[in-house]
Write a protein that holds these residues in place. Structure first.
Motif, short mmCIF file in Angstrom:
data_model
loop_
_atom_site.label_atom_id
_atom_site.label_comp_id
_atom_site.label_asym_id
_atom_site.label_seq_id
_atom_site.Cartn_x
_atom_site.Cartn_y
_atom_site.Cartn_z
N ARG A 113 -24.20 2.95 -20.73
CA ARG A 113 -24.32 1.92 -19.67
C ARG A 113 -25.90 1.19 -19.45
O ARG A 113 -25.75 -0.02 -19.29
N ARG A 114 -26.71 2.02 -19.58
CA ARG A 114 -28.29 1.74 -19.43
C ARG A 114 -28.31 0.86 -20.62
O ARG A 114 -28.93 -0.37 -20.52
N THR A 131 -26.58 -2.82 -20.13
CA THR A 131 -27.43 -3.46 -18.74
C THR A 131 -28.53 -4.14 -19.58
O THR A 131 -28.72 -5.36 -19.32
N GLU A 132 -29.22 -3.32 -20.15
CA GLU A 132 -30.51 -4.04 -20.98
C GLU A 132 -30.37 -5.08 -21.68
O GLU A 132 -30.92 -6.16 -21.71
N ARG A 188 -27.59 -6.97 -21.71
CA ARG A 188 -27.27 -8.25 -20.83
C ARG A 188 -28.31 -9.04 -20.21
O ARG A 188 -28.51 -10.12 -20.12
N SER A 189 -29.44 -8.27 -19.85
CA SER A 189 -30.46 -8.77 -19.15
C SER A 189 -31.41 -9.66 -20.17
O SER A 189 -31.61 -10.63 -19.80
N ARG A 244 -23.47 -11.97 -23.03
CA ARG A 244 -23.62 -11.54 -21.65
C ARG A 244 -22.03 -11.32 -21.10
O ARG A 244 -21.92 -10.59 -20.19
N ALA A 301 -20.81 -7.88 -19.81
CA ALA A 301 -20.16 -7.59 -18.42
C ALA A 301 -18.66 -6.76 -18.66
O ALA A 301 -18.46 -5.96 -17.89
N HIS A 337 -19.34 -3.06 -19.35
CA HIS A 337 -19.73 -2.49 -18.25
C HIS A 337 -18.62 -2.08 -17.33
O HIS A 337 -18.49 -1.16 -16.88
N THR A 390 -17.30 1.63 -16.30
CA THR A 390 -17.10 1.96 -15.04
C THR A 390 -15.73 2.69 -14.87
O THR A 390 -15.25 3.47 -14.29
#
Length: 323
Positions: free
Chosen positions: A178-179, A182-183, A185-186, A239, A243, A246, A250
């Motif tokens: 997940r980390r 997220t990176e 996506r950023s 992106r 999402a 992610h 979850t």
């Protein structure tokens, strides 16, 4: 005590009779020839207008030295002011991932400014030394293609990294995965912030009605704009995929928590009647049945085991233990 800001460095090339040569810093301001000239200033901005030679118009100089820029293209005073973003030679301390290059383009003279070294300028300098530029249109077309060529592998690497995350979603540590997602996506969001305006700037440049922008130059500019558009679409896809991944992680984590909660609930439900039986028979009062019999302890154990099996069987019949 902070170190003083480094002085800007100027480099200039002139193409005379098809033979390029580099001008000395002392020759830059005084040069008045009609040949094609490219002046590049690296690290400009600390000394204001004095970082640029006097032949750059004040309006263009203000835009070249601006502290904050976004990719754009505007025609003014017979020239074009272009801001682009591309991959830097080294990682900067700025929050923006891409390095800005500001260019003032005229028919026979180009002035470019960067605050941090731009990787694509090495390719442009190589073409300048090979004598491939005859006017500002050639220069901008080459710069746009070089920037898009440098960015393309970086965008592709983001997609490949996300593909790897998708393949590891069933086996990897969910928190670490997940980390990473997220990176990624950023990074995609940060790159798309400037890649899409790069496309718009090249399209605007291709529409300018200047004689020194040939049809071949317009073709190269549109090709670079198409490449920027494709990269913007790929970054948008990264992106959106990030999402979705992610959200999937979850859901997987929630499902894992539900499974563990169910296991705890099953164990607690099995031991609930057993706790009642053992508590009832463990009271320190007279009249406990079979208190003086030798088989009583094992009888109670067998009775508790039968209750546990009955409760577990009831769970199995109702399919509460299925994954």
């Amino acid at each position: 005590m902070t170190a003083p800001d480094p002085m800007p460095t100027m480099r200039a090339f002139v193409l005379s009779d098809g033979s390029p040569r580099e001008l000395a810093p002392s020759e830059i301001a005084e040069y008045r020839g009609s040949d094609f000239v490219w002046l590049h200033v690296d690290g400009a901005g600390n000394a204001g207008r004095n970082d640029l030679p006097p032949f750059v118009p004040d309006l263009a100089a203000g835009a070249l030295l601006a502290s904050e820029t976004r990719p754009r293209c505007e025609g003014m005073e017979g020239g074009a002011l272009i801001n682009l973003r591309g991959t830097g030679v080294r990682v900067t301390t700025d929050s923006d991932r891409l390095v800005s290059v500001r260019v003032w383009v005229e028919a026979k003279r180009v002035t470019s400014v960067t605050r941090h070294p731009l990787a694509a300028l090495d390719q442009v300098e190589t073409q300048m030394r090979a004598g491939r530029f005859t006017d500002g249109g050639d220069f901008v077309a080459a710069l746009a293609q070089a920037i898009s060529a440098e960015l393309d592998p970086e965008v592709a690497d983001l997609g490949d990294a996300l593909d790897l995350c998708e393949s590891e979603i069933d086996d990897a540590d969910l928190y670490e995965l997940r980390r990473r997602i997220t990176e990624l996506r950023s990074q995609a969001i940060a790159l798309r912030r400037f890649v899409a305006p790069d496309r718009d700037a090249m399209q605007a440049m291709a529409r300018l009605e200047y004689d020194w922008i040939s049809e071949e130059d317009r073709l190269h500019l549109r090709d670079a704009a198409d490449r920027f558009a494709r990269m913007a679409e790929e970054l948008e896809a990264v992106r959106e995929r990030a999402a979705l991944l992610h959200e999937q992680l979850t859901d997987l984590r929630a499902e894992l928590v539900d499974r563990r909660s169910l296991a705890i609930a099953v164990v607690a439900f099995i031991f609930l009647p057993l706790t009642f039986v053992t508590g009832l028979l463990g009271m320190n009062v007279e009249g406990i049945p079979f208190a003086g019999r030798g088989w009583a302890f094992w009888g109670v154990v067998a009775f508790c085991g039968a209750i546990a099996l009955a409760v577990a069987g009831w769970f199995a019949i109702r399919h509460w233990l299925d994954d």
